[in-house]
Write an enzyme that holds these catalytic residues in place. Structure first.
Site, short mmCIF file in Angstrom:
data_model
loop_
_atom_site.label_atom_id
_atom_site.label_comp_id
_atom_site.label_asym_id
_atom_site.label_seq_id
_atom_site.Cartn_x
_atom_site.Cartn_y
_atom_site.Cartn_z
N SER A 45 48.57 10.58 38.88
CA SER A 45 48.14 10.34 37.50
C SER A 45 48.85 9.17 36.83
O SER A 45 48.43 8.74 35.75
CB SER A 45 48.37 11.61 36.65
OG SER A 45 47.72 12.72 37.22
N ALA A 46 49.93 8.67 37.44
CA ALA A 46 50.68 7.52 36.91
C ALA A 46 51.24 7.79 35.51
O ALA A 46 51.40 6.87 34.71
CB ALA A 46 49.80 6.27 36.89
N HIS A 49 55.84 11.52 32.24
CA HIS A 49 55.86 12.69 31.36
C HIS A 49 57.10 12.70 30.48
O HIS A 49 58.17 12.24 30.88
CB HIS A 49 55.82 13.97 32.20
CG HIS A 49 54.55 14.14 32.98
ND1 HIS A 49 53.39 14.58 32.41
CD2 HIS A 49 54.26 13.90 34.29
CE1 HIS A 49 52.44 14.63 33.32
NE2 HIS A 49 52.94 14.22 34.48
N ARG A 310 49.85 16.56 46.41
CA ARG A 310 51.18 16.84 45.87
C ARG A 310 51.95 17.73 46.82
O ARG A 310 51.37 18.62 47.43
CB ARG A 310 51.06 17.53 44.50
CG ARG A 310 50.58 16.60 43.40
CD ARG A 310 49.94 17.37 42.25
NE ARG A 310 48.54 17.64 42.50
CZ ARG A 310 47.74 18.28 41.65
NH1 ARG A 310 48.22 18.75 40.51
NH2 ARG A 310 46.46 18.49 41.94
N GLU A 336 56.63 16.80 43.51
CA GLU A 336 55.30 16.76 42.90
C GLU A 336 55.48 16.40 41.43
O GLU A 336 56.56 16.00 41.02
CB GLU A 336 54.60 18.12 43.08
CG GLU A 336 55.37 19.29 42.50
CD GLU A 336 54.66 20.62 42.69
OE1 GLU A 336 53.42 20.62 42.83
OE2 GLU A 336 55.35 21.65 42.69
N SER A 337 54.43 16.54 40.63
CA SER A 337 54.56 16.23 39.21
C SER A 337 55.72 17.03 38.61
O SER A 337 55.85 18.23 38.88
CB SER A 337 53.27 16.60 38.49
OG SER A 337 53.35 16.31 37.12
N CYS A 436 33.47 -3.91 41.05
CA CYS A 436 32.71 -3.97 42.30
C CYS A 436 33.47 -3.40 43.47
O CYS A 436 32.94 -3.32 44.59
CB CYS A 436 32.26 -5.40 42.59
SG CYS A 436 33.47 -6.41 43.46
#
Length: 478
Positions: A45-46, A49, A310, A336-337, A436
């Site tokens: 998700s970049a 947090h 993840r 993970e996150s 494209c």
């Protein structure tokens, strides 16, 4: 004999390598893929947090807040895109308001600064495209967004400049304890080291279990995403979350640092550690749940979909430390996150463990800064004209969607740990990431790669290995 071998060149491994490169030690990073940033670190998700979600006292909570605090300064030192845009966690029902308050209290306990709870009118004033059903929201202005490729590559390049070796296309097949440390048996021969850092993402359990009787299990958790064109990039100004569930932070809607709009991810536990395929059900879930929090998302502007994995553990926390029954084997697992947000602090913590165990001494000549690829679009007209006059390659547009020049692609290939494939160029320059999706620019990029690497286009791959672009033709007859 190395002092330290780091297995894995994702953000955790690269951050650890960069921190360890401050010290007098012989260090090597071993990566099974053809480049850095080829696993979890390239498909996420970049989000940087703020740190309110993780359980107070956990490594996730501590390292998230610390990593968030470090990210802006690190982005300036290493020249990668980062933006502190803030985040909102939406509460859509009065009955769920106590859960929102609990999230706020947890954030306070974790040390997150500047948070506050907004009422409906305040939320809609900030984000007009949020659903009319919103009741309240947790606002965290310290949250941000980052380019995960730029972050990972910057950390690795800086480590390399400071003396860290990188070995790609090198898969660890077995690890044996020795009197001096460990011997790693790989697809490219054996390596000896005094200390191992296990930063192998979804494969960290397999490596840990080679040397320890205390077994670890990593559960690959797949997340599907949709990426929208830059014409949709202003639909929201900050990252929009739903209230978290036991499977994570749910489907988010977020701008990206490059001006796109990102929605996702799902959370599906899978067995395949390479299972990054998207599914119709997953993408439908992304679209449906994103629409519950943000209205009128222009889904006709989707330019690609993708999935990432993840590295989840049942403990639901990062695992960082020396294995109890394997001295000198340092796990950096279960990342993970919020792994992207935490990675500067993960590297700091892991390197500190290695430093203290081995008694490493600081260098006097550590280089703490790095300059990224020059983008002519950031220059004013006079500066751009002067650059093109000096080097005409910066006046030759290769990727029309992202306005990427030949000069940028050449830089991406020639710089430390340079690109060797189409995806390597894409991650460093964004050539091929536009509307494209490389339909126009890939042949020209392949020509530049072949020329700069001293090979021909038949040998150019999408992402290393056997992912050749030109196949089924006998090149010797052409």
């Amino acid at each position: 004999m190395y002092d330290v071998i780091i297995i894995g060149a994702g953000v955790s491994g690269a951050a650890t390598a960069r921190e360890l490169s401050r010290y007098q030690a012989k260090i090597c990073v071993i990566e099974k893929e053809e480049d850095v940033c080829c696993g979890t670190s390239k498909a996420n998700s970049a989000i940087v947090h703020a740190g309110y979600d993780a359980v107070t006292g956990s490594l996730k909570a501590k390292l998230n807040v610390r990593g968030n605090e470090m990210m802006e300064g690190l982005s300036k030192e290493l020249d990668f895109p980062f933006k502190k845009c803030g985040s909102l966690v939406l509460c859509l029902d009065k009955e769920d308001y106590p859960n929102l308050e609990a999230l706020y209290e947890r954030g306070v306990a974790n040390g997150v600064k500047e948070m506050r709870i907004l009422d409906r009118e305040e939320v809609l004033a900030m984000e007009p495209n949020v659903t009319d059903k919103v009741y309240a929201a947790l606002y965290a202005p310290t949250a941000g967004i980052v380019c995960p490729f730029g972050l990972n590559i910057a950390l690795a390049e800086n480590a390399y400049v400071n003396g860290v070796e990188f070995r790609f296309h090198t898969q660890v097949e077995d690890i044996k304890k020795t009197e001096e440390g460990y011997t790693l048996y790989t697809s490219k021969g054996t390596f000896k080291t005094k200390c191992v850092v296990n930063a192998a993402g979804v494969y960290a359990d397999r490596l840990h279990n080679m040397v320890s009787e205390e077994k670890m299990e990593i559960i690959p958790r797949r997340g599907d995403y949709c990426l929208l064109d830059k014409s949709a990039g202003n639909h929201v100004g900050m990252t929009i979350f739903a209230l978290p569930s036991k499977l994570g932070k749910g489907i988010l809607v977020s701008p990206t640092v490059h001006g796109n709009l990102l929605i996702g991810p799902t959370a599906v536990d899978v067995e395949d550690k390479e299972g990054t395929n998207t599914t119709r059900e997953g993408l439908e879930q992304v679209i449906e749940k994103a629409g519950m929090n943000v209205r009128d998302i222009p889904m006709r502007q989707v330019i690609t979909s993708f999935a990432g994995l993840r590295a989840h553990t049942e403990a639901d926390d990062f695992i960082i430390g020396e294995a109890e029954d394997a001295a000198g084997f340092i796990d950096c697992a279960g990342i993970e996150s919020p792994g992207i947000a935490s990675c500067p602090a993960i590297g700091e913590m892991t390197a500190r463990i290695v430093r203290d165990k081995m008694g490493l001494k600081e260098k006097e000549d550590f280089v703490c800064t790095r300059k990224g690829i020059l983008n002519p679009e950031t220059l004013d007209k006079e500066e751009r004209n002067a650059l093109i006059k000096e080097n005409p390659a910066y006046g030759n547009i290769i990727c029309r969607c992202e306005m990427i020049t030949e000069g940028e692609i050449i830089d991406a290939i020639r710089r430390p740990l340079g690109a060797k494939s189409l995806d390597g160029v894409k991650r460093r320059t964004r050539a091929g990431m536009g509307r494209c999706q490389s339909g126009f620019c890939s042949p020209r990029t392949m020509e530049i790669l072949a020329r700069e690497c001293g090979t021909d286009m038949f040998d150019i791959t999408k992402s290393g290995g056997k992912s050749h672009i030109v196949v089924g033709t006998n090149k010797d007859t052409l």
